[in-house]
Design an enzyme around this catalytic site. Structure first.
Site, PDB file in Angstrom:
ATOM      1  N   HIS A  82     -61.203   3.367 -37.078  1.00 30.98           N
ATOM      2  CA  HIS A  82     -60.321   2.207 -36.920  1.00 30.98           C
ATOM      3  C   HIS A  82     -60.681   1.439 -35.665  1.00 30.98           C
ATOM      4  CE1 HIS A  82     -56.737  -0.266 -37.218  1.00 30.98           C
ATOM      5  NE2 HIS A  82     -56.604  -0.118 -35.906  1.00 30.98           N
ATOM      6  N   ASP A 161     -43.865   0.206 -41.742  1.00 32.57           N
ATOM      7  CA  ASP A 161     -44.609  -0.481 -40.672  1.00 32.57           C
ATOM      8  C   ASP A 161     -44.811  -1.947 -41.026  1.00 32.57           C
ATOM      9  OD1 ASP A 161     -46.417  -0.782 -38.322  1.00 32.57           O
ATOM     10  OD2 ASP A 161     -47.822  -1.235 -39.936  1.00 32.57           O
ATOM     11  N   ARG A 168     -41.277  -7.441 -35.583  1.00 30.93           N
ATOM     12  CA  ARG A 168     -41.680  -7.432 -34.157  1.00 30.93           C
ATOM     13  C   ARG A 168     -42.437  -8.703 -33.803  1.00 30.93           C
ATOM     14  NH1 ARG A 168     -45.402  -2.881 -34.280  1.00 30.93           N
ATOM     15  NH2 ARG A 168     -45.887  -3.425 -32.148  1.00 30.93           N
ATOM     16  N   SER A 183     -47.541   2.125 -34.984  1.00 33.14           N
ATOM     17  CA  SER A 183     -47.836   1.220 -36.096  1.00 33.14           C
ATOM     18  C   SER A 183     -49.245   1.493 -36.637  1.00 33.14           C
ATOM     19  CB  SER A 183     -47.710  -0.225 -35.586  1.00 33.14           C
ATOM     20  OG  SER A 183     -48.283  -1.130 -36.476  1.00 33.14           O
ATOM     21  N   LYS A 187     -50.427   3.983 -40.405  1.00 33.50           N
ATOM     22  CA  LYS A 187     -51.290   3.549 -41.513  1.00 33.50           C
ATOM     23  C   LYS A 187     -52.516   4.454 -41.627  1.00 33.50           C
ATOM     24  CE  LYS A 187     -50.927  -0.509 -39.579  1.00 33.50           C
ATOM     25  NZ  LYS A 187     -50.544  -1.789 -39.053  1.00 33.50           N
TER      26      LYS A 187
HETATM   27  N1  URA Z   1     -51.953  -3.707 -34.991  1.00 34.20           N
HETATM   28  C1  URA Z   1     -51.067  -3.026 -35.742  1.00 34.20           C
HETATM   29  O1  URA Z   1     -51.379  -2.590 -36.842  1.00 34.20           O
HETATM   30  N2  URA Z   1     -49.836  -2.822 -35.241  1.00 34.20           N
HETATM   31  C2  URA Z   1     -49.430  -3.268 -34.031  1.00 34.20           C
HETATM   32  O2  URA Z   1     -48.306  -3.049 -33.642  1.00 34.20           O
HETATM   33  C3  URA Z   1     -50.364  -4.000 -33.270  1.00 34.20           C
HETATM   34  C4  URA Z   1     -51.632  -4.194 -33.785  1.00 34.20           C
END
Ligand code: URA
Length: 435
Positions: A82, A161, A168, A183, A187
């Site tokens: 990632h 999320d 957010r 967050s 994932k």
């Molecule tokens: N990328 C994400 O997936 N979540 C966040 O909170 C910030 C960046």
């Protein structure tokens, strides 16, 4: 349980229990708790922060809010990667075939780009016919037969999320370390890999502009991943200037192909080697960095890495001839050089501004619904530390529209800063966290 009590507890500096976190995430995902109460809780978290235990519980609750992929039908240690995103970050396009060619199965879900940083899924669509939505069966079958599959993130992956991030985003509560780490990791954990390598970017083109913040985010995510039972590694890498020379979509795919052919830019090649090495070690294919690098170099020099990309593109319906003839990846017809206004050295590049140039040309999304033009972009000829003569080309713009090209050129010139002497070089790889 009452949401009011949770908000008050957090507002006053208390720590939420695992039960309380699971309750509000469950209720919010089902639409039983209104946005205004969750917004208030997010703001309380923003100010009061979360303990490592709360952050882990939030991550796990969001992971469990939807499907958690079962990759057990795929043999071997599945290693995911990632990146927190940046300008010209086409790493997955070159890295995953390299690693797959060395025997680590790649079963990866990737996202689309929003704003000035592009997404792997968009870039892959530059291959005519390429399909990014696969059934779970096709996905696992492809990994088992050719060793690699990459698909778009499904709606059922960490839906809590998705909702919370959107909230957010409009309530000024994105930039809290625990909320960002949970967050991203929710994932990644839902995507089902056994091991994860993180590339946390730092600098003017990154989400985290300060190195100390990038380091803290990397360490927080490593800790979450390990506590959730995953093998983890991470890199903090430079995003103070675009990665490689290409910025866009099809043009980045061309650069990834060049890199798989051993002709890639030095910085981009080095990042692929560093991340690839960690992936081979986590995947149990290499003992150490030296062995891993040798394996990756052999995969490139023998042509097996490029062949792996061709197999992958073909298996997902794309025209794999483009892998061997990148001219088939269409670039926009208007090509404009940007001459340097000064003699000297490139001292600094406002990296996010270069991403915005690509956005202006049509290569990025202003909103989730925007259509993107895969053929536009920029090819940088000069980067930080390079000597330059007045009038020499700094970059080529590939545009579909002359007005947009002019706007991008103007913005580009403001993003480049010059000096009479060579600037102090900044390291590409700032930190490596091995296992
Ligand atoms: N990328 C994400 O997936 N979540 C966040 O909170 C910030 C960046």
């Amino acid at each position: 349980m009452r949401m009011y009590d949770l908000i008050r507890k957090k507002r006053d500096g208390g720590a939420l229990t695992a039960e309380e976190i699971r309750w509000f995430i469950g209720g919010y995902t089902k639409g039983e708790i209104p946005d205004y109460q969750v917004s208030a809780l997010m703001m309380a978290i923003f100010y009061q922060k979360m303990t490592p235990e709360e952050t882990l519980e939030l991550t796990l609750a969001m992971r469990d809010s939807g499907d958690v992929l079962d990759l057990s039908r795929i043999s071997g240690i599945k290693v995911d990667k990632h990146s927190t995103g940046g300008v010209g970050d086409k790493t997955s396009l070159a890295l995953t075939p390299m690693v797959a060619a060395c025997g680590v199965p790649i079963a990866k879900m990737s996202g689309r780009g929003l704003g000035h940083t592009g997404g792997t899924i968009d870039k892959l669509e530059s291959f005519p016919g390429f399909r990014t939505s696969l059934t779970e069966r096709q996905f696992t079958d492809n990994v088992n037969t050719i060793g690699i599959a990459i698909m778009g993130q499904t709606a059922d992956l960490a839906p809590a999320d998705k909702k919370l991030y959107a909230l957010r985003d409009v309530t000024a509560t994105v930039d809290n370390m625990s909320l960002i780490a949970s967050s991203i990791m929710s994932k990644k954990l839902a995507a089902g890999a056994d091991a994860i390598v993180l590339d946390v970017k730092t600098g003017s083109g990154a989400f985290m502009k300060e190195e100390a913040d990038s380091v803290a985010l990397a360490e927080e995510m490593l800790s979450i991943g390990r506590l959730a039972g995953k093998r983890m590694a991470a890199v903090v890498s430079d995003m103070d200037q675009p990665l490689g020379n290409a910025v866009g979509n099809a043009i980045e795919v061309r650069e990834a192909i060049d890199t798989l052919g051993g002709r890639g830019p030095k910085d981009f090649t080095e990042l692929c080697m560093t991340l690839g090495s960690l992936m081979l070690i986590l995947g149990g294919r290499a003992q150490d960095d030296a062995q891993a690098r040798e394996m990756l170099s052999e995969a490139v020099s023998s042509g097996r890495a490029l062949e792996k990309l061709a197999q992958f593109v073909h298996a997902q319906g794309g025209d794999e001839r483009a892998v061997y003839d990148p001219e088939l990846l269409t670039l926009a017809p208007l090509q404009i050089e940007i001459p340097s206004p000064a003699d000297g050295y490139v001292a600094h590049i406002d990296c996010d501004e270069i991403g915005i140039c690509s956005l202006i040309l049509g290569g990025g999304r202003e909103t989730k619904e925007s259509e993107i033009d895969l053929s536009v972009g920029l090819l940088l000829k000069k980067k930080t530390g390079d000597a330059v003569k007045r009038g020499e080309s700094l970059a080529t713009i590939y545009a579909a529209d002359p007005d947009r090209a002019e706007q991008a050129k103007e913005r580009f010139l403001k993003a480049y800063h010059f000096a009479g002497s060579m600037p102090e070089p900044k390291a590409l790889i700032r930190r490596v966290y091995g296992i």
